[in-house]
Design a protein around this motif. Structure first.
Motif, PDB file in Angstrom:
ATOM      1  N   TRP A  49       0.828  -1.205   0.000  1.00  0.00           N
ATOM      2  CA  TRP A  49       0.000   0.000   0.000  1.00  0.00           C
ATOM      3  C   TRP A  49       0.861   1.253   0.000  1.00  0.00           C
ATOM      4  CZ3 TRP A  49      -5.579  -0.214   0.895  1.00  0.00           C
ATOM      5  CH2 TRP A  49      -6.186   1.055   0.890  1.00  0.00           C
ATOM      6  N   GLU A 154       1.988   8.589   2.683  1.00  0.00           N
ATOM      7  CA  GLU A 154       1.955   7.470   1.750  1.00  0.00           C
ATOM      8  C   GLU A 154       2.847   7.761   0.557  1.00  0.00           C
ATOM      9  OE1 GLU A 154      -2.513   5.516   2.254  1.00  0.00           O
ATOM     10  OE2 GLU A 154      -1.888   6.315   0.314  1.00  0.00           O
ATOM     11  N   ILE A 232      -4.484  -6.745  -2.396  1.00  0.00           N
ATOM     12  CA  ILE A 232      -5.079  -5.415  -2.520  1.00  0.00           C
ATOM     13  C   ILE A 232      -5.834  -5.362  -3.839  1.00  0.00           C
ATOM     14  CG2 ILE A 232      -4.639  -2.943  -2.804  1.00  0.00           C
ATOM     15  CD1 ILE A 232      -2.207  -3.270  -0.992  1.00  0.00           C
ATOM     16  N   ARG A 245      -8.061   7.818   4.310  1.00  0.00           N
ATOM     17  CA  ARG A 245      -7.944   6.366   4.434  1.00  0.00           C
ATOM     18  C   ARG A 245      -8.964   5.931   5.480  1.00  0.00           C
ATOM     19  NH1 ARG A 245      -6.489   7.743   0.608  1.00  0.00           N
ATOM     20  NH2 ARG A 245      -4.424   7.730  -0.358  1.00  0.00           N
ATOM     21  N   LYS A 256      -6.079   6.730  -4.467  1.00  0.00           N
ATOM     22  CA  LYS A 256      -4.689   7.038  -4.761  1.00  0.00           C
ATOM     23  C   LYS A 256      -4.597   8.218  -5.735  1.00  0.00           C
ATOM     24  CE  LYS A 256      -2.285   3.854  -2.510  1.00  0.00           C
ATOM     25  NZ  LYS A 256      -1.108   4.148  -1.685  1.00  0.00           N
ATOM     26  N   TRP A 262      -8.189   1.923  -3.702  1.00  0.00           N
ATOM     27  CA  TRP A 262      -7.578   0.675  -3.241  1.00  0.00           C
ATOM     28  C   TRP A 262      -8.366   0.145  -2.049  1.00  0.00           C
ATOM     29  CZ3 TRP A 262      -1.568   0.199  -3.492  1.00  0.00           C
ATOM     30  CH2 TRP A 262      -1.135   0.539  -4.789  1.00  0.00           C
TER      31      TRP A 262
END
Length: 370
Positions: A49, A154, A232, A245, A256, A262
């Motif tokens: 991820w 991320e 995923i 998230r 994303k 995702w």
């Protein structure tokens, strides 16, 4: 006839950790030969991820909290220094996380989590239903509380790992496809490594960053590391929601930078089987649609599966082996492998060049037989 070559060091594994180790060694004048059984970022590093978080994981709250936070700082610094010149942009970005509760027991637990996070200067708070649905209207009715955390980051793990590899190659590091089958130890020191029983590389330094396959290499003591599988699912979804998230009952959803959503994941011990399965897909989709029903029926762009190398206590194994001088481990970080890649590389370099040991919590010495 077996071919032979000589190099300063061999790094086994071209995931994020292996590439980071090779890069840091090269920056200090030690040029590595990186061996990968598949190709760069093929396994966990290519399909992770990409979360960089210090507020959860093994050893949190506790001794790993500071280590994880320092690791995030290393990523920010690295991105600021390298990304303008990099051929790959791994899209480092700050993210906000929501962990949901639909009952009082879970809400109480989230409140306690937010409290300890604030005590450690994380940006965290407990919010109620009105705020939840203002942030993400697609969440199903019935949520009574959520922890809102603004302390995570991320990146795109595949692009990040490829960028590390590119940096390595510019400094003279070489990459080769092959399976490390054994290491040769002479007079208590690493002497060489054998590949597919057909090639030998003479080297005084080997760093095992090969994930859960490390114990399949003859001459390296068996490490207490398991392959833990996860999948995923990348979904096509119009709109601009799910920028946060959103987690509930162990599942997570988020959009994303490329617009895909995702959904994941699980942690199953299925040995070395990394096949994508209908069982895994159903498990994930049943989980995420239980709190975001509008994800039902969306087109799947791609499904990925990977095997994360997880040490028996959940803490990575980084340091010198007692089996031979010149043999080092950088392994077992599980879901924290991307986060800790630069830190693990720095620990290895400090140990090799200056005999500065990594933090005791990650030391192989905690397992007597390695």
């Amino acid at each position: 006839m077996q071919s032979t070559q000589t190099t300063d060091a061999v790094v086994i594994g071209a995931g994020a950790v292996g590439c980071a180790v090779a890069l840091r060694l090269a920056q200090h004048g030690i040029i590595s030969h990186v061996i990968e059984r598949d190709h760069i970022a093929f396994n966990a590093s290519g399909y992770a991820w990409g979360g960089l978080s210090a507020h959860f994981g093994s050893g949190v709250p506790g001794p790993m909290t500071k280590i994880y936070r320092e690791a995030i700082d290393k990523h920010i610094q690295h991105y600021e220094q390298v990304s303008p010149e990099a051929s790959h942009d791994w899209q480092l970005q700050r993210i906000t996380s929501l962990s949901l509760a639909d009952d009082e027991t879970t809400a109480t637990a989230l409140a306690a989590d937010a409290e300890w996070m604030r005590s450690e200067d994380f940006d965290a708070e407990l919010i109620g239903p009105n705020e939840i649905y203002e942030l993400e209207s697609s969440i199903r009715p019935g949520m009574i509380a959520a922890s809102l955390i603004n302390s995570g980051w991320e990146l795109d793990s595949y692009t990040y790992t490829k960028a590390l590899a590119d940096e390595c190659e510019r400094l003279g590091v070489t990459f080769a496809s092959g399976t490390a089958t054994s290491v040769s130890i002479v007079d208590g020191k690493i002497n060489s490594i054998n590949l597919n029983d057909q090639a030998r590389i003479d080297t005084p330094l080997v760093v095992a960053a090969t994930g859960p396959w490390v114990s399949q290499i003859d001459g390296i003591p068996e490490l207490p590391i398991k392959p833990i599988k996860g999948e995923i699912i990348r979904l096509e979804r119009d709109g601009n929601d799910l920028q946060n998230r959103v987690g509930f009952s162990g599942f997570n959803v988020g959009r994303k930078p490329d617009g895909s959503v995702w959904a994941g994941t699980y942690e199953w011990d299925r040995g070395f089987n990394r096949n994508i399965t209908e069982e895994g897909r159903n498990h994930i989709m049943n989980g995420v649609t239980s709190y975001i029903p509008s994800l039902t029926g969306l087109k799947t762009i791609k499904t990925t599966a990977c095997l994360r190398p997880v040490a028996s206590d959940g803490i990575p194994i980084v340091g010198a082996s007692n089996a031979a001088d010149g043999l080092y481990y950088a392994n077992g970080a599980g879901k924290k492998g991307i986060l800790l890649s630069l830190s693990m590389a720095d620990w290895i370099v400090d140990l090799v060049l200056n005999d500065i040991k990594p933090p005791a919590i990650v030391s192989p010495a905690r397992f007597e037989n390695i």
